[in-house]
Design a protein around this motif. Structure first.
Motif, PDB file in Angstrom:
ATOM      1  N   ARG A  91       2.718   6.571 -40.803  1.00  0.00           N
ATOM      2  CA  ARG A  91       3.511   6.703 -42.020  1.00  0.00           C
ATOM      3  C   ARG A  91       3.564   5.388 -42.801  1.00  0.00           C
ATOM      4  NH1 ARG A  91       8.991   9.706 -41.923  1.00  0.00           N
ATOM      5  NH2 ARG A  91       8.507   9.460 -44.148  1.00  0.00           N
ATOM      6  N   ILE A  92       3.622   4.281 -42.077  1.00  0.00           N
ATOM      7  CA  ILE A  92       3.641   2.977 -42.748  1.00  0.00           C
ATOM      8  C   ILE A  92       2.314   2.720 -43.443  1.00  0.00           C
ATOM      9  CG2 ILE A  92       3.755   0.482 -42.356  1.00  0.00           C
ATOM     10  CD1 ILE A  92       5.740   1.164 -40.017  1.00  0.00           C
ATOM     11  N   TYR A  93       1.213   3.059 -42.787  1.00  0.00           N
ATOM     12  CA  TYR A  93      -0.101   2.891 -43.414  1.00  0.00           C
ATOM     13  C   TYR A  93      -0.177   3.721 -44.695  1.00  0.00           C
ATOM     14  CZ  TYR A  93      -5.108   2.992 -44.229  1.00  0.00           C
ATOM     15  OH  TYR A  93      -6.341   2.892 -44.823  1.00  0.00           O
ATOM     16  N   SER A  94       0.291   4.961 -44.639  1.00  0.00           N
ATOM     17  CA  SER A  94       0.274   5.824 -45.829  1.00  0.00           C
ATOM     18  C   SER A  94       1.118   5.233 -46.950  1.00  0.00           C
ATOM     19  CB  SER A  94       0.779   7.224 -45.471  1.00  0.00           C
ATOM     20  OG  SER A  94      -0.081   7.854 -44.546  1.00  0.00           O
ATOM     21  N   ALA A  95       2.253   4.631 -46.578  1.00  0.00           N
ATOM     22  CA  ALA A  95       3.108   4.003 -47.587  1.00  0.00           C
ATOM     23  C   ALA A  95       2.416   2.809 -48.229  1.00  0.00           C
ATOM     24  CB  ALA A  95       4.429   3.561 -46.951  1.00  0.00           C
ATOM     25  N   VAL A  96       1.634   2.075 -47.449  1.00  0.00           N
ATOM     26  CA  VAL A  96       0.913   0.915 -47.976  1.00  0.00           C
ATOM     27  C   VAL A  96      -0.166   1.359 -48.955  1.00  0.00           C
ATOM     28  CG1 VAL A  96      -0.619  -1.005 -47.390  1.00  0.00           C
ATOM     29  CG2 VAL A  96       1.384  -0.554 -45.977  1.00  0.00           C
ATOM     30  N   VAL A  97      -0.970   2.342 -48.575  1.00  0.00           N
ATOM     31  CA  VAL A  97      -2.081   2.742 -49.434  1.00  0.00           C
ATOM     32  C   VAL A  97      -1.602   3.427 -50.716  1.00  0.00           C
ATOM     33  CG1 VAL A  97      -3.666   2.911 -47.488  1.00  0.00           C
ATOM     34  CG2 VAL A  97      -2.462   4.965 -48.263  1.00  0.00           C
ATOM     35  N   SER A  98      -0.397   4.019 -50.671  1.00  0.00           N
ATOM     36  CA  SER A  98       0.133   4.642 -51.883  1.00  0.00           C
ATOM     37  C   SER A  98       1.049   3.700 -52.662  1.00  0.00           C
ATOM     38  CB  SER A  98       0.889   5.934 -51.536  1.00  0.00           C
ATOM     39  OG  SER A  98       1.975   5.671 -50.666  1.00  0.00           O
ATOM     40  N   ILE A 144      11.227  16.878 -58.869  1.00  0.00           N
ATOM     41  CA  ILE A 144      10.971  15.443 -59.049  1.00  0.00           C
ATOM     42  C   ILE A 144      10.310  14.861 -57.809  1.00  0.00           C
ATOM     43  CG2 ILE A 144      12.083  13.192 -59.310  1.00  0.00           C
ATOM     44  CD1 ILE A 144      14.185  14.617 -61.082  1.00  0.00           C
ATOM     45  N   ALA A 145      10.821  15.273 -56.628  1.00  0.00           N
ATOM     46  CA  ALA A 145      10.240  14.779 -55.376  1.00  0.00           C
ATOM     47  C   ALA A 145       8.779  15.208 -55.248  1.00  0.00           C
ATOM     48  CB  ALA A 145      11.052  15.284 -54.186  1.00  0.00           C
ATOM     49  N   ALA A 146       8.494  16.457 -55.630  1.00  0.00           N
ATOM     50  CA  ALA A 146       7.118  16.954 -55.552  1.00  0.00           C
ATOM     51  C   ALA A 146       6.210  16.202 -56.507  1.00  0.00           C
ATOM     52  CB  ALA A 146       7.095  18.456 -55.862  1.00  0.00           C
ATOM     53  N   ILE A 147       6.714  15.944 -57.720  1.00  0.00           N
ATOM     54  CA  ILE A 147       5.921  15.199 -58.709  1.00  0.00           C
ATOM     55  C   ILE A 147       5.643  13.784 -58.223  1.00  0.00           C
ATOM     56  CG2 ILE A 147       5.984  14.198 -61.028  1.00  0.00           C
ATOM     57  CD1 ILE A 147       7.587  16.715 -61.874  1.00  0.00           C
ATOM     58  N   ARG A 148       6.673  13.148 -57.644  1.00  0.00           N
ATOM     59  CA  ARG A 148       6.491  11.785 -57.128  1.00  0.00           C
ATOM     60  C   ARG A 148       5.477  11.765 -55.994  1.00  0.00           C
ATOM     61  NH1 ARG A 148      11.708   8.654 -55.613  1.00  0.00           N
ATOM     62  NH2 ARG A 148      10.125   7.061 -55.351  1.00  0.00           N
ATOM     63  N   ALA A 149       5.568  12.759 -55.096  1.00  0.00           N
ATOM     64  CA  ALA A 149       4.630  12.822 -53.970  1.00  0.00           C
ATOM     65  C   ALA A 149       3.204  13.015 -54.469  1.00  0.00           C
ATOM     66  CB  ALA A 149       5.023  13.954 -53.030  1.00  0.00           C
ATOM     67  N   ALA A 150       3.041  13.889 -55.471  1.00  0.00           N
ATOM     68  CA  ALA A 150       1.706  14.114 -56.040  1.00  0.00           C
ATOM     69  C   ALA A 150       1.181  12.858 -56.717  1.00  0.00           C
ATOM     70  CB  ALA A 150       1.762  15.275 -57.037  1.00  0.00           C
ATOM     71  N   ALA A 151       2.062  12.163 -57.435  1.00  0.00           N
ATOM     72  CA  ALA A 151       1.653  10.927 -58.117  1.00  0.00           C
ATOM     73  C   ALA A 151       1.231   9.868 -57.112  1.00  0.00           C
ATOM     74  CB  ALA A 151       2.793  10.407 -58.988  1.00  0.00           C
ATOM     75  N   ARG A 152       1.986   9.766 -55.998  1.00  0.00           N
ATOM     76  CA  ARG A 152       1.616   8.790 -54.966  1.00  0.00           C
ATOM     77  C   ARG A 152       0.264   9.134 -54.362  1.00  0.00           C
ATOM     78  NH1 ARG A 152       7.281   8.741 -53.308  1.00  0.00           N
ATOM     79  NH2 ARG A 152       6.808  10.298 -51.726  1.00  0.00           N
ATOM     80  N   ALA A 153       0.042  10.438 -54.141  1.00  0.00           N
ATOM     81  CA  ALA A 153      -1.242  10.855 -53.557  1.00  0.00           C
ATOM     82  C   ALA A 153      -2.403  10.510 -54.487  1.00  0.00           C
ATOM     83  CB  ALA A 153      -1.216  12.349 -53.264  1.00  0.00           C
ATOM     84  N   SER A 202      -3.060   6.743 -54.433  1.00  0.00           N
ATOM     85  CA  SER A 202      -3.369   6.141 -53.133  1.00  0.00           C
ATOM     86  C   SER A 202      -4.782   5.576 -53.119  1.00  0.00           C
ATOM     87  CB  SER A 202      -3.223   7.172 -52.012  1.00  0.00           C
ATOM     88  OG  SER A 202      -1.881   7.559 -51.857  1.00  0.00           O
ATOM     89  N   GLN A 203      -4.900   4.405 -52.533  1.00  0.00           N
ATOM     90  CA  GLN A 203      -6.200   3.765 -52.359  1.00  0.00           C
ATOM     91  C   GLN A 203      -6.277   3.207 -50.953  1.00  0.00           C
ATOM     92  OE1 GLN A 203      -5.945   0.910 -55.687  1.00  0.00           O
ATOM     93  NE2 GLN A 203      -7.734   1.928 -56.545  1.00  0.00           N
ATOM     94  N   ALA A 204      -7.252   3.654 -50.203  1.00  0.00           N
ATOM     95  CA  ALA A 204      -7.400   3.175 -48.836  1.00  0.00           C
ATOM     96  C   ALA A 204      -7.604   1.666 -48.826  1.00  0.00           C
ATOM     97  CB  ALA A 204      -8.583   3.862 -48.167  1.00  0.00           C
ATOM     98  N   VAL A 205      -7.144   1.039 -47.766  1.00  0.00           N
ATOM     99  CA  VAL A 205      -7.356  -0.399 -47.618  1.00  0.00           C
ATOM    100  C   VAL A 205      -8.856  -0.663 -47.593  1.00  0.00           C
ATOM    101  CG1 VAL A 205      -7.034  -2.374 -46.072  1.00  0.00           C
ATOM    102  CG2 VAL A 205      -5.190  -0.715 -46.386  1.00  0.00           C
ATOM    103  N   PRO A 206      -9.357  -1.580 -48.429  1.00  0.00           N
ATOM    104  CA  PRO A 206     -10.812  -1.764 -48.538  1.00  0.00           C
ATOM    105  C   PRO A 206     -11.462  -2.285 -47.266  1.00  0.00           C
ATOM    106  CG  PRO A 206      -9.608  -3.201 -50.076  1.00  0.00           C
ATOM    107  CD  PRO A 206      -8.598  -2.455 -49.287  1.00  0.00           C
ATOM    108  N   GLU A 207     -12.724  -1.973 -47.128  1.00  0.00           N
ATOM    109  CA  GLU A 207     -13.508  -2.524 -46.019  1.00  0.00           C
ATOM    110  C   GLU A 207     -13.512  -4.049 -46.126  1.00  0.00           C
ATOM    111  OE1 GLU A 207     -15.173  -0.857 -43.572  1.00  0.00           O
ATOM    112  OE2 GLU A 207     -14.536   1.119 -44.273  1.00  0.00           O
ATOM    113  N   GLY A 208     -13.340  -4.703 -44.994  1.00  0.00           N
ATOM    114  CA  GLY A 208     -13.345  -6.160 -44.970  1.00  0.00           C
ATOM    115  C   GLY A 208     -12.020  -6.796 -45.333  1.00  0.00           C
ATOM    116  N   ALA A 209     -11.002  -5.986 -45.615  1.00  0.00           N
ATOM    117  CA  ALA A 209      -9.689  -6.544 -45.956  1.00  0.00           C
ATOM    118  C   ALA A 209      -9.129  -7.342 -44.785  1.00  0.00           C
ATOM    119  CB  ALA A 209      -8.728  -5.420 -46.329  1.00  0.00           C
TER     120      ALA A 209
END
Length: 344
Positions: free
Chosen positions: A282-289, A30-39, A42-49
């Motif tokens: 890690r916080i940035y990764s949590a935000v984008v996912s 379940i943890a692996a599936i959740r991690a894959a789903a988050r990946a 994931s969407q990088a913070v847009p340019e100009g945000a």
């Protein structure tokens, strides 16, 4: 008969082992599936945000600004010291040449004043027209036994850790709910509340801090539940010990030198604490996912789950730490049961 009983016990043991292995395997899957789903999501913070960070002049707030600045974002940094904010801006521009002074808005104020929190949001919207990421990170730390704390200390912690994020979010929320997502981003905005493992497990000699962080965790988790389907992701961050430099600005009461010694040792020791840069990544990764919650350091992760399963044992263990490891309170007399006079 004995052989039959023995066979039954062995069978039961094997069955339990198989069931336990299956459970562990299921949890891992379940943890692996959740991690894959988050990946995948994931969407990088847009340019100009537009990224607003309170407590953004140093420590974790500055490292978060550095991490967001890998992209061409616009940064609103809020802190009390104007000179520190200007130094942070100069360093960020030097390290990220794609940024220019017009990509920044520096806001110097004491966010323990709710009026200043509302002004931060108002001026940000007037200057940049939108808010894509709001990070509530500002804080103060008071260390010492409860007998040597004052009501004002608790009120100050609640103002900075709960009332300030509450006020900034409520001021920004009407606009966040109306604004359209930036191109390339599916959400209207992201809100990041920097709480603490101290907002899930009470830590002796940090009661004002824990009271404020507990309030923030409850508000932040409920906010995520209410805003997720409206296109606003709320991430509650619960770090363990971090080497942010904030320990050098803490206030110590009771036996200040002893309190400072244990607190700074814990906060500055690699292995016990995470670096601010690692935490920011890690916080940035949590935000984008779009994660709802992030716990930083294995010790904090384990402590939160142990406390959830065994709250009474956890509190008893904390009482032993308080009694045998942490410094005693001063000027309050001896309240230990063993020292109490016996009645005739």
């Amino acid at each position: 008969m004995k052989n039959t009983a023995k066979t039954m016990l062995v069978t039961a043991g094997v069955s339990s082992a198989i069931a336990g292995s299956a459970l562990v395997g299921s949890i891992a899957a379940i943890a692996a599936i959740r991690a894959a789903a988050r990946a995948l999501c994931s969407q990088a913070v847009p340019e100009g945000a537009v990224v607003v960070i309170t407590g953004g002049s140093r420590g974790l707030g500055y490292e978060l600004a550095c991490r967001f600045a890998h992209r061409h974002v616009r940064l609103v940094l809020a802190a009390r010291d104007r000179a520190e904010l200007q130094r942070a801006q100069e360093t960020l521009i030097a390290e990220h040449p794609h940024l220019a002074p017009e990509d920044f808005y520096l806001f110097s104020a004491d966010l323990m004043d709710p009026g200043e929190c509302r002004r931060l949001i108002s001026e940000t919207l007037s200057h940049f027209g939108r808010i894509d990421v709001l990070v509530n990170n500002a804080g103060v730390i008071d260390v010492g036994p409860v007998e040597n704390q004052t009501a004002e200390t608790f009120e100050r912690a609640l103002r900075i850790y709960y009332v300030a994020p509450l006020t900034t979010i409520l001021a920004a929320l009407p606009h966040l709910l109306r604004q359209t997502p930036d191109p390339g981003w599916k959400r209207r905005a992201a809100i990041v509340n920097i709480a603490s493992i101290g907002g899930k497990v009470a830590v002796p000699h940090l009661l004002p801090y824990c009271a404020g962080k507990f309030a923030l965790v409850g508000f932040s988790e409920g906010l995520h539940a209410e805003l997720r389907h409206k296109g606003i992701r709320v991430t509650t961050v619960c770090p363990g010990l971090m080497r942010t430099g904030g320990e050098d600005h803490a206030t110590f009461t009771g036996q200040p030198h002893k309190e400072e010694k244990w607190f700074k040792f814990s906060a500055k020791t690699p292995g016990l604490s995470a670096s601010a840069k690692c935490a920011a990544n890690r916080i940035y990764s949590a935000v984008v996912s779009g994660r709802a919650e992030l716990t930083i350091t294995p010790q904090a992760w384990a402590a939160a789950r142990f406390h959830g399963l065994c709250p009474e044992t956890s509190q008893y263990a904390a009482s032993l730490v308080n009694r045998y490891i942490l410094p005693d309170a001063t000027g309050t007399g001896d309240y230990s049961i063993a020292a109490a006079p016996q009645k005739a």
